[in-house]
Design a protein around this motif. Structure first.
Motif, short mmCIF file in Angstrom:
data_model
loop_
_atom_site.label_atom_id
_atom_site.label_comp_id
_atom_site.label_asym_id
_atom_site.label_seq_id
_atom_site.Cartn_x
_atom_site.Cartn_y
_atom_site.Cartn_z
N ASP A 151 0.86 -1.23 -0.05
CA ASP A 151 -0.07 -0.01 0.10
C ASP A 151 0.93 1.27 -0.21
N GLU A 152 0.31 2.17 -0.08
CA GLU A 152 0.91 3.57 0.06
C GLU A 152 2.10 3.98 1.22
N ALA A 153 1.73 3.24 2.18
CA ALA A 153 2.34 3.36 3.65
C ALA A 153 3.66 2.37 3.35
N GLY A 154 3.84 1.56 2.16
CA GLY A 154 4.86 0.70 2.26
C GLY A 154 4.78 -0.74 3.01
N ARG A 155 3.46 -1.30 3.34
CA ARG A 155 2.89 -2.16 3.96
C ARG A 155 2.41 -3.43 2.97
N VAL A 156 2.76 -4.50 3.49
CA VAL A 156 2.06 -5.55 2.62
C VAL A 156 0.38 -5.42 2.88
N ALA A 157 -0.21 -5.22 1.53
CA ALA A 157 -1.38 -5.06 1.57
C ALA A 157 -2.31 -6.36 0.89
N ASP A 158 -1.44 -7.06 0.25
CA ASP A 158 -1.86 -8.26 -0.14
C ASP A 158 -0.61 -9.33 -0.42
N PHE A 159 -0.63 -10.70 -0.06
CA PHE A 159 0.44 -11.56 -0.67
C PHE A 159 -0.37 -12.98 -1.00
N ALA A 160 0.26 -13.74 -1.91
CA ALA A 160 -0.14 -14.87 -2.42
C ALA A 160 1.05 -15.87 -2.61
N LEU A 161 0.88 -17.16 -2.62
CA LEU A 161 1.60 -18.08 -3.01
C LEU A 161 1.17 -18.71 -4.34
N GLU A 162 1.90 -18.46 -5.58
CA GLU A 162 1.20 -18.91 -6.69
C GLU A 162 2.45 -19.79 -7.63
N ALA A 163 1.67 -20.55 -8.53
CA ALA A 163 2.36 -21.53 -9.04
C ALA A 163 3.42 -20.71 -10.34
N ALA A 164 4.53 -21.19 -10.65
CA ALA A 164 5.34 -20.29 -11.64
C ALA A 164 4.46 -20.58 -13.03
N GLU A 165 3.68 -21.44 -13.21
CA GLU A 165 2.82 -21.61 -14.37
C GLU A 165 1.40 -21.69 -13.89
N MET A 166 0.59 -20.46 -13.97
CA MET A 166 -0.66 -20.17 -13.73
C MET A 166 -1.77 -20.63 -14.78
N GLY A 167 -1.41 -21.13 -15.86
CA GLY A 167 -2.20 -21.88 -16.77
C GLY A 167 -3.17 -20.95 -17.11
N ALA A 168 -4.62 -21.29 -17.21
CA ALA A 168 -5.71 -20.29 -17.62
C ALA A 168 -6.10 -19.35 -16.57
N CYS A 169 -5.58 -19.38 -15.21
CA CYS A 169 -5.55 -18.43 -14.41
C CYS A 169 -4.70 -17.14 -14.34
N GLY A 170 -3.74 -17.32 -15.12
CA GLY A 170 -2.83 -16.17 -15.26
C GLY A 170 -2.75 -15.16 -16.03
#
Length: 170
Positions: A151-170
């Motif tokens: 976010d604008e304050a330099g804090r994690v606003a969201d995070f995720a673990l994702e596959a290197a290959e996202m397929g149809a979701c990328g």
């Protein structure tokens, strides 16, 4: 809503910012809410959709034409709008979003400061063209990566673990 928040929602589906809400890196010993290196609790990247549903961690299935989307069960903690679990029917689970209760093995969670994330993931790189979204390697899993939105304050606003290959979701 700031332009940055709108872009996070619209461009990368990683959600609204929490501003400075959330404590930095506070993790209670004994909690089993680690996101990574392969998944979260009994939910894993690459896991077939039926097996992922059977974990009891997923609710509110939404099907797109090629990618299915779920929220984590409310007991797992609040997520940002647009953050959740993405499933490619052919590849299985491709992304697991973080919650206010989850953290990476290095202790990064919602509200962690940019410097803390940089110290935990020195290889972290900006994800162009967005200036507030970064990717980092996942120790112990070369087929995955973390994505952090700040976010604008330099804090994690969201995070995720994702596959290197996202397929149809990328």
């Amino acid at each position: 809503m700031s332009a940055r928040s709108a872009a996070i929602i619209g461009s990368i589906v990683l959600g609204l910012t929490f501003g400075s809400a959330g404590a930095s890196g506070a993790v209670t010993a004994g909690e089993d809410r680690v996101l990574g290196p392969a998944g979260y609790k009994s939910l894993y990247l690459g896991q077939p959709e039926a097996a992922a549903e059977a974990t009891g961690l997923l609710v509110d299935k939404q099907t797109g034409q090629r990618c299915h989307y779920y929220y984590l069960h409310p007991s797992e903690g609040q997520t940002n709008v647009g953050s959740g679990v993405f499933v490619d029917p052919g590849r299985g689970v491709t992304m697991i979003g973080g919650t206010v209760k989850s953290h990476t093995p290095e202790g990064i969670t919602l509200g962690s400061r940019f410097g803390e994330v940089r110290a935990a993931y020195p290889d972290m790189r900006r994800l162009p063209p967005l200036t507030w979204v970064y990717r980092a390697a996942v120790a112990g899993n070369e087929d995955a990566r973390y994505r952090f939105a700040f976010d604008e304050a330099g804090r994690v606003a969201d995070f995720a673990l994702e596959a290197a290959e996202m397929g149809a979701c990328g």
